[in-house]
Design a protein around this motif. Structure first.
Motif, PDB file in Angstrom:
ATOM      1  N   ARG A 127      78.439   4.992 -29.758  1.00  0.00           N
ATOM      2  CA  ARG A 127      77.999   5.246 -28.378  1.00  0.00           C
ATOM      3  C   ARG A 127      78.912   6.272 -27.725  1.00  0.00           C
ATOM      4  O   ARG A 127      80.148   6.182 -27.827  1.00  0.00           O
ATOM      5  CB  ARG A 127      78.004   3.949 -27.582  1.00  0.00           C
ATOM      6  N   GLY A 130      73.561  -5.216 -37.070  1.00  0.00           N
ATOM      7  CA  GLY A 130      72.225  -4.659 -37.137  1.00  0.00           C
ATOM      8  C   GLY A 130      71.151  -5.650 -37.543  1.00  0.00           C
ATOM      9  O   GLY A 130      69.986  -5.283 -37.667  1.00  0.00           O
ATOM     10  N   GLU A 131      71.519  -6.922 -37.733  1.00  0.00           N
ATOM     11  CA  GLU A 131      70.564  -7.935 -38.166  1.00  0.00           C
ATOM     12  C   GLU A 131      70.449  -9.026 -37.119  1.00  0.00           C
ATOM     13  O   GLU A 131      71.462  -9.522 -36.614  1.00  0.00           O
ATOM     14  CB  GLU A 131      71.002  -8.530 -39.509  1.00  0.00           C
ATOM     15  N   GLN A 135      60.926  -1.755 -34.635  1.00  0.00           N
ATOM     16  CA  GLN A 135      61.900  -2.003 -33.578  1.00  0.00           C
ATOM     17  C   GLN A 135      61.595  -1.092 -32.401  1.00  0.00           C
ATOM     18  O   GLN A 135      61.458   0.119 -32.575  1.00  0.00           O
ATOM     19  CB  GLN A 135      63.313  -1.774 -34.090  1.00  0.00           C
ATOM     20  N   SER A 176      73.289  -1.013 -39.047  1.00  0.00           N
ATOM     21  CA  SER A 176      74.008  -0.474 -37.882  1.00  0.00           C
ATOM     22  C   SER A 176      75.316   0.201 -38.253  1.00  0.00           C
ATOM     23  O   SER A 176      76.214   0.331 -37.422  1.00  0.00           O
ATOM     24  CB  SER A 176      74.261  -1.579 -36.839  1.00  0.00           C
ATOM     25  N   ARG A 177      75.430   0.640 -39.505  1.00  0.00           N
ATOM     26  CA  ARG A 177      76.635   1.376 -39.888  1.00  0.00           C
ATOM     27  C   ARG A 177      76.560   2.802 -39.350  1.00  0.00           C
ATOM     28  O   ARG A 177      75.499   3.405 -39.306  1.00  0.00           O
ATOM     29  CB  ARG A 177      76.780   1.405 -41.410  1.00  0.00           C
ATOM     30  N   SER A 197      72.218 -10.030 -32.118  1.00  0.00           N
ATOM     31  CA  SER A 197      72.257  -9.360 -33.418  1.00  0.00           C
ATOM     32  C   SER A 197      73.698  -9.193 -33.854  1.00  0.00           C
ATOM     33  O   SER A 197      74.612  -9.122 -33.019  1.00  0.00           O
ATOM     34  CB  SER A 197      71.584  -7.987 -33.349  1.00  0.00           C
ATOM     35  N   GLU A 255      65.102  -4.911 -25.855  1.00  0.00           N
ATOM     36  CA  GLU A 255      64.757  -4.607 -27.251  1.00  0.00           C
ATOM     37  C   GLU A 255      63.922  -5.734 -27.852  1.00  0.00           C
ATOM     38  O   GLU A 255      64.156  -6.919 -27.599  1.00  0.00           O
ATOM     39  CB  GLU A 255      66.016  -4.402 -28.079  1.00  0.00           C
ATOM     40  N   LYS A 284      73.865   8.640 -34.406  1.00  0.00           N
ATOM     41  CA  LYS A 284      73.324   7.714 -35.403  1.00  0.00           C
ATOM     42  C   LYS A 284      73.187   8.403 -36.756  1.00  0.00           C
ATOM     43  O   LYS A 284      72.725   9.539 -36.850  1.00  0.00           O
ATOM     44  CB  LYS A 284      71.946   7.210 -34.970  1.00  0.00           C
ATOM     45  N   ASP A 321      62.987   2.508 -34.729  1.00  0.00           N
ATOM     46  CA  ASP A 321      63.168   2.340 -36.167  1.00  0.00           C
ATOM     47  C   ASP A 321      61.984   1.566 -36.737  1.00  0.00           C
ATOM     48  O   ASP A 321      61.453   0.660 -36.075  1.00  0.00           O
ATOM     49  CB  ASP A 321      64.451   1.553 -36.433  1.00  0.00           C
ATOM     50  N   ILE A 350      76.935   4.092 -36.314  1.00  0.00           N
ATOM     51  CA  ILE A 350      76.269   4.307 -35.035  1.00  0.00           C
ATOM     52  C   ILE A 350      77.330   4.197 -33.948  1.00  0.00           C
ATOM     53  O   ILE A 350      78.047   3.188 -33.871  1.00  0.00           O
ATOM     54  CB  ILE A 350      75.147   3.284 -34.795  1.00  0.00           C
TER      55      ILE A 350
END
Length: 335
Positions: A154, A209-210, A242, A149-150, A206, A182, A142, A255, A152
């Motif tokens: 996995r 990220g929104e 969050q 969510s830019r 989402s 979440e 991250k 966050d 990030i």
């Protein structure tokens, strides 16, 4: 009527309009002349880039011109700046926490360290050079400072982890992926850091990220958790907490954004009255906490809207409201 200046107004038509309905005179400022929120405010202004030496002076001039009593930064881009320069914006109240709070929450690794130091659960997190051998995959690579969510990524195994750390273009950290459900908690605190309300919501869906789909929840544990986190951090005004509810019952925080969240319309519809609380603070009032006073079961589903502009006789862009006299394209099936 209390005049409110919104900085980096951007697309936050929802927030600007809500303050207007709450009785504020709204002043929207942005760098971009096509920022939609500019055209939903009572007054609009173009200002320099947040990094420009004249940025704060431009905001101070708007405060003086419109007798602004409340300054509300709407993004992370200038929140620390206006917080640090709050004296230059007097007599307006800057609705943001102290600069060090903005700085710490803006750096996700520093935020994690803060959470651990103050007894707030947080997923295990490391800098790239400090990853232990016993990590539990999957992991997340991250960005330390970012939003939406830019950057990030996995990683399900050591090979993917090495690849993402090697290829990411930004300063990053590594965090264990939470396994539970979440949630987001929209909180609002007064100038003394007292949490006035905390409204949990589910994260049904989402995008970027929104949250675009969610539901307000009557969850006493989450309400208490959001309030405790906000007061421990020293939030002033709005914030979005969050967290996850893990299988072991813990509520690790991933966050905290010390501003109005992207899903602002949901707590508003649930009865948060956050714009009214903000205006009360600007008037020097001291509202009492009302934790848990909101409507549960309100479901939000978001959609795109639009605003068309045309030049007026003076070369200014204004909203275009006239109905088109005829279709500008063929109807489906008409070729």
């Amino acid at each position: 009527m209390t005049a409110v200046l919104f900085t980096c107004a951007g697309q936050r038509v929802d927030i600007v309009s809500a303050f207007g309905r709450a009785g504020a005179t709204t002043v929207a400022a942005d760098l971009d002349p096509l920022a939609p929120a500019l055209y939903h405010a009572d007054h609009k202004a173009l200002v320099p880039h947040v990094d420009d030496p004249g940025y704060v002076d431009a905001l101070a001039a708007l405060v003086a011109e419109h007798d602004v009593r409340l300054v509300v930064p709407l993004t992370d881009l200038d929140q620390e700046i206006v917080s640090r320069e709050r004296e230059a914006l007097e007599p307006a109240l800057v609705l943001a926490p102290a600069p060090e709070v903005c700085r710490t929450m803006g750096d996700k690794y520093l935020a994690h360290a803060f959470f651990e130091e103050h007894g707030i659960d947080s997923p295990r997190t490391w800098l790239p050079a400090e990853i232990p051998d016993d990590v539990r995959f999957p992991l997340l690579v991250k960005v330390r400072e970012g939003f939406g969510s830019r950057h990030i990524y996995r990683a399900d195994d050591p090979g993917q982890l090495e690849f993402h750390l090697r290829s990411t273009p930004v300063e990053s950290m590594v965090q264990e992926l939470c396994l539970g459900e979440e949630f987001s908690i929209d909180v609002f605190c007064d100038t003394e850091g007292r949490c006035l309300n905390a409204i949990p919501r589910s994260m049904i869906q989402s995008k970027g990220g929104e949250s675009i789909k969610g539901e307000s929840l009557r969850d006493p544990e989450l309400i208490e958790h959001g309030a405790r986190v906000a007061e421990t951090i020293g939030i002033v005004g709005p914030a979005n907490v969050q967290c996850f509810r893990e299988p072991d019952g813990s509520l690790p925080v991933t966050d905290v954004n010390p501003r109005f969240g992207g899903a602002f319309p949901l707590p508003l519809a649930a009865g948060s009255r956050y714009p009214e609380l903000a205006l009360a603070l600007a008037r020097g009032e001291r509202p009492e906490p009302s934790l848990g006073e909101f409507r549960a079961g309100v479901v939000m589903t978001r959609f795109f809207s639009d605003l068309c502009l045309v030049e007026d006789g003076n070369g200014e862009l204004v909203p275009f409201a006239e109905e088109l006299p005829h279709p500008i394209a063929a109807e489906p099936g008409q070729g």
